[in-house]
Structure formats: structure tokens, C-alpha cells
Design a protein around this motif. Structure first.
Motif, PDB file in Angstrom:
ATOM      1  N   ASP A   1       0.821  -1.091  -0.112  1.00  0.00           N
ATOM      2  CA  ASP A   1      -0.175  -0.098  -0.025  1.00  0.00           C
ATOM      3  C   ASP A   1       0.909   1.237   0.102  1.00  0.00           C
ATOM      4  O   ASP A   1       0.319   2.330  -0.111  1.00  0.00           O
ATOM      5  N   LEU A   2       2.082   1.216   0.234  1.00  0.00           N
ATOM      6  CA  LEU A   2       3.141   2.311   0.052  1.00  0.00           C
ATOM      7  C   LEU A   2       3.455   2.690  -1.176  1.00  0.00           C
ATOM      8  O   LEU A   2       3.533   2.097  -2.061  1.00  0.00           O
ATOM      9  N   ASN A   3       3.535   4.104  -1.132  1.00  0.00           N
ATOM     10  CA  ASN A   3       4.114   4.787  -2.374  1.00  0.00           C
ATOM     11  C   ASN A   3       5.519   4.468  -2.463  1.00  0.00           C
ATOM     12  O   ASN A   3       6.238   4.239  -1.557  1.00  0.00           O
ATOM     13  N   GLU A   4       6.029   5.067  -3.701  1.00  0.00           N
ATOM     14  CA  GLU A   4       7.425   4.738  -3.957  1.00  0.00           C
ATOM     15  C   GLU A   4       8.305   5.586  -3.004  1.00  0.00           C
ATOM     16  O   GLU A   4       9.504   5.291  -2.626  1.00  0.00           O
ATOM     17  N   GLU A   5       7.830   6.675  -2.698  1.00  0.00           N
ATOM     18  CA  GLU A   5       8.586   7.496  -1.958  1.00  0.00           C
ATOM     19  C   GLU A   5       8.751   7.120  -0.630  1.00  0.00           C
ATOM     20  O   GLU A   5       9.846   7.164   0.163  1.00  0.00           O
ATOM     21  N   ALA A   6       7.576   6.734   0.078  1.00  0.00           N
ATOM     22  CA  ALA A   6       7.725   5.961   1.464  1.00  0.00           C
ATOM     23  C   ALA A   6       8.469   4.635   1.381  1.00  0.00           C
ATOM     24  O   ALA A   6       9.131   4.382   2.366  1.00  0.00           O
ATOM     25  N   LEU A   7       8.474   3.976   0.274  1.00  0.00           N
ATOM     26  CA  LEU A   7       9.502   2.692   0.095  1.00  0.00           C
ATOM     27  C   LEU A   7      10.935   3.183   0.377  1.00  0.00           C
ATOM     28  O   LEU A   7      11.774   2.495   0.710  1.00  0.00           O
ATOM     29  N   LEU A   8      11.023   4.113  -0.726  1.00  0.00           N
ATOM     30  CA  LEU A   8      12.553   4.692  -0.811  1.00  0.00           C
ATOM     31  C   LEU A   8      12.984   5.154   0.465  1.00  0.00           C
ATOM     32  O   LEU A   8      14.203   5.120   1.039  1.00  0.00           O
ATOM     33  N   ALA A   9      12.282   5.713   1.463  1.00  0.00           N
ATOM     34  CA  ALA A   9      12.680   6.213   2.652  1.00  0.00           C
ATOM     35  C   ALA A   9      13.221   5.379   3.768  1.00  0.00           C
ATOM     36  O   ALA A   9      13.675   5.637   4.589  1.00  0.00           O
ATOM     37  N   MET A  10      12.552   4.022   3.577  1.00  0.00           N
ATOM     38  CA  MET A  10      12.874   3.163   4.505  1.00  0.00           C
ATOM     39  C   MET A  10      14.370   2.514   4.192  1.00  0.00           C
ATOM     40  O   MET A  10      14.754   1.791   5.097  1.00  0.00           O
ATOM     41  N   PHE A  11      14.715   2.674   3.145  1.00  0.00           N
ATOM     42  CA  PHE A  11      16.282   2.130   2.947  1.00  0.00           C
ATOM     43  C   PHE A  11      17.338   3.147   3.110  1.00  0.00           C
ATOM     44  O   PHE A  11      17.137   4.245   2.993  1.00  0.00           O
ATOM     45  N   PRO A  12      18.277   2.457   3.543  1.00  0.00           N
ATOM     46  CA  PRO A  12      19.399   3.541   3.866  1.00  0.00           C
ATOM     47  C   PRO A  12      20.344   4.032   2.828  1.00  0.00           C
ATOM     48  O   PRO A  12      20.090   3.474   1.586  1.00  0.00           O
ATOM     49  N   THR A  13      20.695   5.166   2.866  1.00  0.00           N
ATOM     50  CA  THR A  13      21.760   5.735   1.812  1.00  0.00           C
ATOM     51  C   THR A  13      22.934   5.051   1.858  1.00  0.00           C
ATOM     52  O   THR A  13      23.077   4.456   2.879  1.00  0.00           O
ATOM     53  N   PRO A  14      23.768   5.090   0.782  1.00  0.00           N
ATOM     54  CA  PRO A  14      25.107   4.428   0.834  1.00  0.00           C
ATOM     55  C   PRO A  14      25.798   4.783   2.003  1.00  0.00           C
ATOM     56  O   PRO A  14      26.469   4.221   2.618  1.00  0.00           O
ATOM     57  N   VAL A  15      25.812   6.070   2.441  1.00  0.00           N
ATOM     58  CA  VAL A  15      26.853   6.693   3.524  1.00  0.00           C
ATOM     59  C   VAL A  15      26.115   6.114   4.709  1.00  0.00           C
ATOM     60  O   VAL A  15      26.977   5.717   5.522  1.00  0.00           O
ATOM     61  N   GLN A  16      24.973   6.010   4.996  1.00  0.00           N
ATOM     62  CA  GLN A  16      24.309   5.579   6.101  1.00  0.00           C
ATOM     63  C   GLN A  16      24.792   3.992   6.304  1.00  0.00           C
ATOM     64  O   GLN A  16      24.888   3.433   7.433  1.00  0.00           O
ATOM     65  N   ALA A  17      24.572   3.221   4.982  1.00  0.00           N
ATOM     66  CA  ALA A  17      24.854   1.696   5.222  1.00  0.00           C
ATOM     67  C   ALA A  17      26.658   1.500   5.814  1.00  0.00           C
ATOM     68  O   ALA A  17      26.834   0.738   6.230  1.00  0.00           O
ATOM     69  N   ALA A  18      27.268   2.438   5.090  1.00  0.00           N
ATOM     70  CA  ALA A  18      28.680   2.458   5.156  1.00  0.00           C
ATOM     71  C   ALA A  18      28.943   2.487   6.384  1.00  0.00           C
ATOM     72  O   ALA A  18      29.716   1.923   7.209  1.00  0.00           O
ATOM     73  N   GLY A  19      28.486   3.710   7.216  1.00  0.00           N
ATOM     74  CA  GLY A  19      28.593   3.977   8.865  1.00  0.00           C
ATOM     75  C   GLY A  19      28.077   3.087   9.513  1.00  0.00           C
ATOM     76  O   GLY A  19      28.773   2.691  10.512  1.00  0.00           O
ATOM     77  N   ALA A  20      26.858   2.480   9.146  1.00  0.00           N
ATOM     78  CA  ALA A  20      26.323   1.214  10.134  1.00  0.00           C
ATOM     79  C   ALA A  20      27.285  -0.042   9.854  1.00  0.00           C
ATOM     80  O   ALA A  20      27.475  -0.618  10.925  1.00  0.00           O
ATOM     81  N   LEU A  21      27.995  -0.250   9.113  1.00  0.00           N
ATOM     82  CA  LEU A  21      28.780  -1.309   8.604  1.00  0.00           C
ATOM     83  C   LEU A  21      30.129  -1.110   9.633  1.00  0.00           C
ATOM     84  O   LEU A  21      30.622  -1.880  10.309  1.00  0.00           O
ATOM     85  N   LEU A  22      30.629   0.168   9.522  1.00  0.00           N
ATOM     86  CA  LEU A  22      31.783   0.370  10.431  1.00  0.00           C
ATOM     87  C   LEU A  22      31.451   0.377  11.814  1.00  0.00           C
ATOM     88  O   LEU A  22      32.189  -0.120  12.569  1.00  0.00           O
ATOM     89  N   LEU A  23      30.387   0.913  12.204  1.00  0.00           N
ATOM     90  CA  LEU A  23      29.984   0.840  13.727  1.00  0.00           C
ATOM     91  C   LEU A  23      29.861  -0.737  14.147  1.00  0.00           C
ATOM     92  O   LEU A  23      30.342  -1.132  15.119  1.00  0.00           O
ATOM     93  N   SER A  24      28.873  -1.538  13.167  1.00  0.00           N
ATOM     94  CA  SER A  24      29.115  -2.914  13.661  1.00  0.00           C
ATOM     95  C   SER A  24      30.353  -3.768  13.778  1.00  0.00           C
ATOM     96  O   SER A  24      30.651  -4.396  14.549  1.00  0.00           O
ATOM     97  N   ARG A  25      31.214  -3.249  12.698  1.00  0.00           N
ATOM     98  CA  ARG A  25      32.712  -3.863  12.970  1.00  0.00           C
ATOM     99  C   ARG A  25      33.169  -3.536  14.028  1.00  0.00           C
ATOM    100  O   ARG A  25      34.077  -4.291  14.691  1.00  0.00           O
ATOM    101  N   ARG A  26      33.081  -2.385  14.626  1.00  0.00           N
ATOM    102  CA  ARG A  26      33.771  -1.812  15.567  1.00  0.00           C
ATOM    103  C   ARG A  26      33.217  -2.543  16.920  1.00  0.00           C
ATOM    104  O   ARG A  26      34.001  -2.902  17.865  1.00  0.00           O
ATOM    105  N   LEU A  27      31.930  -2.709  16.986  1.00  0.00           N
ATOM    106  CA  LEU A  27      31.186  -3.523  18.027  1.00  0.00           C
ATOM    107  C   LEU A  27      31.882  -4.782  17.963  1.00  0.00           C
ATOM    108  O   LEU A  27      31.962  -5.380  19.168  1.00  0.00           O
ATOM    109  N   ILE A  28      31.825  -5.521  17.082  1.00  0.00           N
ATOM    110  CA  ILE A  28      32.335  -7.006  17.044  1.00  0.00           C
ATOM    111  C   ILE A  28      33.612  -7.008  17.453  1.00  0.00           C
ATOM    112  O   ILE A  28      33.904  -8.085  18.015  1.00  0.00           O
ATOM    113  N   ALA A  29      34.467  -6.021  16.998  1.00  0.00           N
ATOM    114  CA  ALA A  29      35.734  -5.985  17.598  1.00  0.00           C
ATOM    115  C   ALA A  29      35.980  -6.075  19.050  1.00  0.00           C
ATOM    116  O   ALA A  29      37.082  -6.360  19.534  1.00  0.00           O
ATOM    117  N   GLU A  30      35.089  -5.414  19.585  1.00  0.00           N
ATOM    118  CA  GLU A  30      35.195  -5.217  21.313  1.00  0.00           C
ATOM    119  C   GLU A  30      34.427  -6.626  21.818  1.00  0.00           C
ATOM    120  O   GLU A  30      34.712  -6.783  23.172  1.00  0.00           O
TER     121      GLU A  30
END
Length: 148
Positions: free
Chosen positions: A27-56
Motif C-alpha cells: 500500500d505504500l507509494n514509491e517515496e515511502a518505500l525509498l525512505a525506508m532504505f538507507p543511503t550508501p553513506v548510512q549503510a557504510a557508517g552502520a557497517l563501520l559501527l557494527s565492525r567496531r562493536l564486533i571487535a570489542e
């Protein structure tokens, strides 16, 4: 969308911070669907954060494992002292008295707490490992999209 409760890494407090994925995706329009996905920068930042937490994780798991061993040792000592203080006439009476000793009960509860904390740390590490795999896949897809 509704709030999901999470745990603040800094304070350990439960906070309402994340958004759940709606069940009515069709039922969601394309804008609402796209807003749910991370941007490339957000995904890269989340990956770096997750890797740091796993290292600990190894240090945290070692500390919690040591705390559990120490708690079990304390319980063993508390039982020995309680056995020495027990005044029951039969061995069964002394054992019941020993297990009802407040120091034994407190030490037993501490062992239980340490076991739960260790298991929680293992689950968090497992969850982070799965998150890293998902984020790697997202980052790979973002790179492929930008090459085209």
C-alpha cells in the motif's frame, strides 16, 4: 510506523528509537518505500559501527566469562562455609540448611546473573555478525549501482 525499543550502548537504558517496517508494504507509494532504505553513506557508517562493536566482543565475552568463573568460585566457598556452620542432625538436614544460607542464596543469584549476561553478550555478537553480513551485501549492491 511505530517505535521499537532498543538499548542505548552508552547508558544501557531502554530507549524508543528505531522504526519498524510496516506490514502494508504493497500500500505504500514509491517515496515511502525509498525512505525506508538507507543511503550508501548510512549503510557504510552502520557497517563501520557494527565492525567496531564486533571487535570489542572478545574482550567483553572474556570479561563476562571471568566474572562467571569468579561467581561460581564464590558460590563454592559460600557453600563450604555454610556446610561448616550447619547444625542439622542428619546429612540431609545440614544440606537443606546449607542451601538456605543467605550467603549461598546471594552467591547463587550472582552466578545466575553472570550466566545471563554472558549469554546476552553471545547473542549480541551473533546478531552483530548477521548485521555485518547484511550491511556488506547492501554496500556491495550500492557499489554495483554506482558503477552502472
Amino acid at each position: 510506523m511505530s517505535d521499537e525499543f532498543g538499548v542505548s550502548n552508552a547508558t544501557g537504558e531502554v530507549v524508543a528509537s528505531r522504526q519498524l517496517v510496516p506490514l502494508n508494504l504493497a500500500d505504500l507509494n514509491e517515496e515511502a518505500l525509498l525512505a525506508m532504505f538507507p543511503t550508501p553513506v548510512q549503510a557504510a557508517g552502520a557497517l563501520l559501527l557494527s565492525r567496531r562493536l564486533i571487535a570489542e566482543a572478545p574482550a567483553i565475552l572474556n570479561a563476562r566469562s571471568k566474572a562467571l568463573k569468579d561467581a561460581k568460585r564464590t558460590l563454592l566457598v559460600a557453600r563450604a562455609y555454610a556446610r561448616k556452620r550447619a547444625t542439622g542432625t542428619t546429612a540431609e538436614d545440614r544440606k537443606i540448611e546449607q542451601e538456605g544460607d543467605t550467603e549461598v542464596i546471594t552467591a547463587g543469584e550472582h552466578v545466575d546473573t553472570c550466566e545471563l549476561l554472558l549469554e546476552y553478550a553471545r547473542e549480541v555478537r551473533k546478531s552483530l555478525t548477521e548485521d555485518v553480513e547484511i550491511l556488506r551485501s547492501l554496500n556491495a549492491n550500492f557499489r554495483n549501482e554506482h558503477k552502472s
